[in-house]
Write a protein that holds these residues in place. Structure first.
Motif, PDB file in Angstrom:
ATOM      1  N   MET A  74       9.001  12.834 -21.272  1.00  0.00           N
ATOM      2  CA  MET A  74       9.402  12.386 -22.603  1.00  0.00           C
ATOM      3  C   MET A  74       8.796  11.010 -22.855  1.00  0.00           C
ATOM      4  N   VAL A  75       8.267  10.840 -24.028  1.00  0.00           N
ATOM      5  CA  VAL A  75       7.575   9.603 -24.380  1.00  0.00           C
ATOM      6  C   VAL A  75       8.554   8.632 -25.048  1.00  0.00           C
ATOM      7  N   ASN A  76       8.259   7.367 -24.901  1.00  0.00           N
ATOM      8  CA  ASN A  76       9.061   6.336 -25.540  1.00  0.00           C
ATOM      9  C   ASN A  76       8.951   6.479 -27.059  1.00  0.00           C
ATOM     10  N   ALA A  77      10.066   6.349 -27.765  1.00  0.00           N
ATOM     11  CA  ALA A  77      10.100   6.530 -29.215  1.00  0.00           C
ATOM     12  C   ALA A  77       9.245   5.484 -29.933  1.00  0.00           C
ATOM     13  N   ILE A  78       9.230   4.269 -29.442  1.00  0.00           N
ATOM     14  CA  ILE A  78       8.450   3.205 -30.083  1.00  0.00           C
ATOM     15  C   ILE A  78       6.958   3.478 -29.917  1.00  0.00           C
ATOM     16  N   VAL A  79       6.548   3.962 -28.755  1.00  0.00           N
ATOM     17  CA  VAL A  79       5.136   4.291 -28.528  1.00  0.00           C
ATOM     18  C   VAL A  79       4.716   5.425 -29.463  1.00  0.00           C
ATOM     19  N   ALA A  80       5.555   6.436 -29.605  1.00  0.00           N
ATOM     20  CA  ALA A  80       5.249   7.556 -30.500  1.00  0.00           C
ATOM     21  C   ALA A  80       5.112   7.070 -31.939  1.00  0.00           C
ATOM     22  N   ALA A  81       5.983   6.168 -32.350  1.00  0.00           N
ATOM     23  CA  ALA A  81       5.927   5.641 -33.719  1.00  0.00           C
ATOM     24  C   ALA A  81       4.647   4.843 -33.941  1.00  0.00           C
ATOM     25  N   ILE A  82       4.269   4.018 -32.985  1.00  0.00           N
ATOM     26  CA  ILE A  82       3.051   3.212 -33.122  1.00  0.00           C
ATOM     27  C   ILE A  82       1.815   4.106 -33.167  1.00  0.00           C
ATOM     28  N   LEU A  83       1.774   5.110 -32.307  1.00  0.00           N
ATOM     29  CA  LEU A  83       0.633   6.026 -32.306  1.00  0.00           C
ATOM     30  C   LEU A  83       0.516   6.762 -33.642  1.00  0.00           C
ATOM     31  N   SER A  84       1.656   7.183 -34.178  1.00  0.00           N
ATOM     32  CA  SER A  84       1.635   7.909 -35.438  1.00  0.00           C
ATOM     33  C   SER A  84       1.364   6.991 -36.614  1.00  0.00           C
ATOM     34  N   LEU A  85       1.650   5.722 -36.470  1.00  0.00           N
ATOM     35  CA  LEU A  85       1.311   4.759 -37.521  1.00  0.00           C
ATOM     36  C   LEU A  85      -0.199   4.549 -37.567  1.00  0.00           C
ATOM     37  N   LEU A  86      -0.835   4.529 -36.408  1.00  0.00           N
ATOM     38  CA  LEU A  86      -2.286   4.350 -36.343  1.00  0.00           C
ATOM     39  C   LEU A  86      -3.026   5.602 -36.799  1.00  0.00           C
ATOM     40  N   ILE A  87      -2.608   6.748 -36.273  1.00  0.00           N
ATOM     41  CA  ILE A  87      -3.204   8.031 -36.641  1.00  0.00           C
ATOM     42  C   ILE A  87      -2.049   9.002 -36.897  1.00  0.00           C
ATOM     43  N   PRO A  88      -1.767   9.292 -38.167  1.00  0.00           N
ATOM     44  CA  PRO A  88      -0.640  10.183 -38.468  1.00  0.00           C
ATOM     45  C   PRO A  88      -0.770  11.507 -37.717  1.00  0.00           C
ATOM     46  N   GLY A  89       0.308  11.877 -37.037  1.00  0.00           N
ATOM     47  CA  GLY A  89       0.342  13.116 -36.266  1.00  0.00           C
ATOM     48  C   GLY A  89       0.178  12.917 -34.775  1.00  0.00           C
ATOM     49  N   LEU A  90      -0.435  11.813 -34.376  1.00  0.00           N
ATOM     50  CA  LEU A  90      -0.649  11.579 -32.950  1.00  0.00           C
ATOM     51  C   LEU A  90       0.677  11.360 -32.221  1.00  0.00           C
ATOM     52  N   GLY A  91       1.589  10.650 -32.828  1.00  0.00           N
ATOM     53  CA  GLY A  91       2.902  10.420 -32.210  1.00  0.00           C
ATOM     54  C   GLY A  91       3.690  11.708 -32.048  1.00  0.00           C
TER      55      GLY A  91
END
Length: 71
Positions: free
Chosen positions: A1-18
């Motif tokens: 399971m990935v950290n929620a903050i990391v997922a949010a940052i990834l999806s902010l940079l590239i939508p869908g990546l998080g």
């Protein structure tokens, strides 16, 4: 399971990546394709600052969704 903050940052940079990193690749692909379609439509219809605003709003929503998914 990935950290929620990391997922949010990834999806902010590239939508869908998080979403993809959080485990839902299908939803991530939908968000990514949605971002591309929204960018194309907005570019054809609106001026540059409106396209930028729409892109930011969509990326923020994708980041929020990734954060909620990863929790």
């Amino acid at each position: 399971m990935v950290n929620a903050i990391v997922a949010a940052i990834l999806s902010l940079l590239i939508p869908g990546l998080g979403q993809a990193v959080a485990g839902d690749v299908k939803k991530g692909a939908i968000f990514f394709i949605g971002a591309i379609v929204i960018w194309i439509i907005a570019t054809l219809i609106f001026r540059s600052w409106v396209v930028w605003l729409i892109d930011i709003i969509y990326a923020l929503y994708a980041a929020y969704d990734a954060y909620q998914m990863a929790q």
